[in-house]
Enzyme design. Structure first.
Site, PDB file in Angstrom:
ATOM      1  N   ARG A 106       0.856  -1.185   0.000  1.00  0.00           N
ATOM      2  CA  ARG A 106       0.000   0.000   0.000  1.00  0.00           C
ATOM      3  C   ARG A 106       0.892   1.234   0.000  1.00  0.00           C
ATOM      4  NH1 ARG A 106      -3.514  -2.767  -1.533  1.00  0.00           N
ATOM      5  NH2 ARG A 106      -5.554  -3.180  -0.630  1.00  0.00           N
TER       6      ARG A 106
ATOM      7  N   HIS B 209      -0.944  -0.005  -9.923  1.00  0.00           N
ATOM      8  CA  HIS B 209      -1.553  -0.936  -8.966  1.00  0.00           C
ATOM      9  C   HIS B 209      -2.051  -2.216  -9.662  1.00  0.00           C
ATOM     10  CE1 HIS B 209      -3.544  -1.111  -4.738  1.00  0.00           C
ATOM     11  NE2 HIS B 209      -3.304  -2.342  -5.196  1.00  0.00           N
TER      12      HIS B 209
ATOM     13  N   GLU C 298      -2.832   7.615  -4.200  1.00  0.00           N
ATOM     14  CA  GLU C 298      -3.357   6.938  -5.379  1.00  0.00           C
ATOM     15  C   GLU C 298      -4.760   7.421  -5.757  1.00  0.00           C
ATOM     16  OE1 GLU C 298      -1.949   2.857  -4.821  1.00  0.00           O
ATOM     17  OE2 GLU C 298      -3.737   2.288  -5.942  1.00  0.00           O
TER      18      GLU C 298
HETATM   19  C1  DGY Z   1      -5.405  -6.159  -2.672  1.00  0.00           C
HETATM   20  O1  DGY Z   1      -5.993  -7.217  -2.836  1.00  0.00           O
HETATM   21  O2  DGY Z   1      -5.251  -5.670  -1.554  1.00  0.00           O
HETATM   22  C2  DGY Z   1      -4.867  -5.497  -3.884  1.00  0.00           C
HETATM   23  O3  DGY Z   1      -4.113  -4.391  -3.618  1.00  0.00           O
HETATM   24  C3  DGY Z   1      -5.996  -5.180  -4.850  1.00  0.00           C
HETATM   25  O4  DGY Z   1      -5.616  -5.769  -6.019  1.00  0.00           O
END
Ligand code: DGY
Length: 321
Positions: A240, A287, A269
């Site tokens: 993240r 992402h 983001e």
């Molecule tokens: C997640 O599953 O947390 C991813 O970042 C989304 O694809």
């Protein structure tokens, strides 16, 4: 009548599973998230028993108030659930599910792709050839960094971190990790050595971030931490964005405290700190960690199945609350 809302256009297999179970979900048919006030209007339009969310929808007190007292489950189409106020859900008796296990390989593949691309300057090379200005092989052109024998430091040795660790074995890398707690099983199976965060930062040639985002990990990597890294270090983030303080990363790259970065996620983001867009030693991706057909199908199937089970009074295995 059972009402289910899906907040975004999702892979068809999830919708099919819900229909086969006898449900007729409402779907917000957009690829990008709709505005918050619009979303809240949709959430309040009916008394929904289940809402299938993506990581862009903030599920907080306001959202839950608007959803009303019939809501039984929020099924998040992601493994990370930092968008959801789990305590607020718990206090209302709303279950929360995520999609663990099915995206670990795909996300580790993406992390490794960024690692290789940053180490071997793949994007710079591509741009040079594409520009038509490449004049031929030279002994010192676009020299990158070796992987073999170098140290990979994994921050967060959960499922995805372990898949990343597995991949590094094939490249003969030395493996160290930092986690909230030691994982002796992973140490035995993967030959990973536990380190404090400071030790990991100082010893790693490559650092890959795989920890969830929460109050403890937000800005885990800030100015002080970048200062501790090797000048040749490459940082990879597929977890993240806010785990890395993006301004600090920019400074670290500009002032050559570190060598390069590979980023799949961003602090604000989809906004990306402008300086990152023009740095040759930064590889960027929008992402895409879990973005393979098979993985997204598996994720939506898990989310849909969690909804079906909760609505039937059963307990799915992928509940986080
Ligand atoms: C997640 O599953 O947390 C991813 O970042 C989304 O694809």
């Amino acid at each position: 009548m059972t009402n289910i809302l899906i907040t975004r256009r999702v892979p068809q297999v999830g919708v099919r599973l819900l229909k086969e179970a006898g449900f007729e979900p409402d779907i917000i048919e957009t690829d990008l998230p709709i505005a918050r006030d619009e979303l809240l209007k949709r959430v309040s339009a009916k008394s929904y028993q289940a809402i299938l969310t993506t990581m862009s929808e903030k599920v907080d007190d306001e959202f839950l108030d608007v959803a009303g007292k019939d809501l039984k489950i929020v099924a998040n189409f992601a493994v990370g659930y930092n968008n959801i106020d789990v305590e607020a859900c718990k206090s209302r008796g709303v279950r929360v599910s995520n999609t663990p296990g099915v995206l670990s390989e795909a996300t580790a593949d993406q992390a490794f792709a960024l690692l290789l691309a940053a180490a071997r300057r793949v994007v710079e090379g591509h741009k040079l050839v594409e520009s038509g200005t490449w004049e031929g092989w030279t002994p010192t052109q676009l020299l990158g960094r070796d992987l073999s024998g170098q140290t990979l430091g994994i921050i967060g040795m959960g499922r995805i971190g372990q898949e990343m660790a597995k991949r590094s074995r094939g490249f003969d890398m030395r493996l160290i990790y930092h986690n909230r707690s030691r994982d002796e099983e992973a140490e035995k199976n993967l030959g990973a050595v536990y380190k404090s965060l400071d030790e990991l930062l100082a010893e790693s040639d490559f650092i890959s971030v795989h920890t969830p985002l929460n109050a403890e990990t937000e800005h885990l990597l800030c100015y002080e931490q970048f200062k501790k890294m090797k000048k040749t270090a490459i940082i990879i983030n597929t977890a993240r964005g806010p785990i890395i303080h993006e301004k600090a990363l920019v400074k670290a790259l500009q002032e050559k405290w570190i060598w390069a970065a590979g980023l799949d996620v961003f602090e604000f983001e989809p906004k990306v700190t402008e300086e990152l867009l023009t740095m040759p030693n930064v590889v960027l991706a929008p992402h895409l960690g879990s973005a393979t057909e098979g993985t997204r199908d598996a994720m939506i199937s898990l989310a849909a199945t969690a909804i079906i089970k909760v609505l039937k009074g059963e307990t799915p295995s992928n509940l986080v609350a």
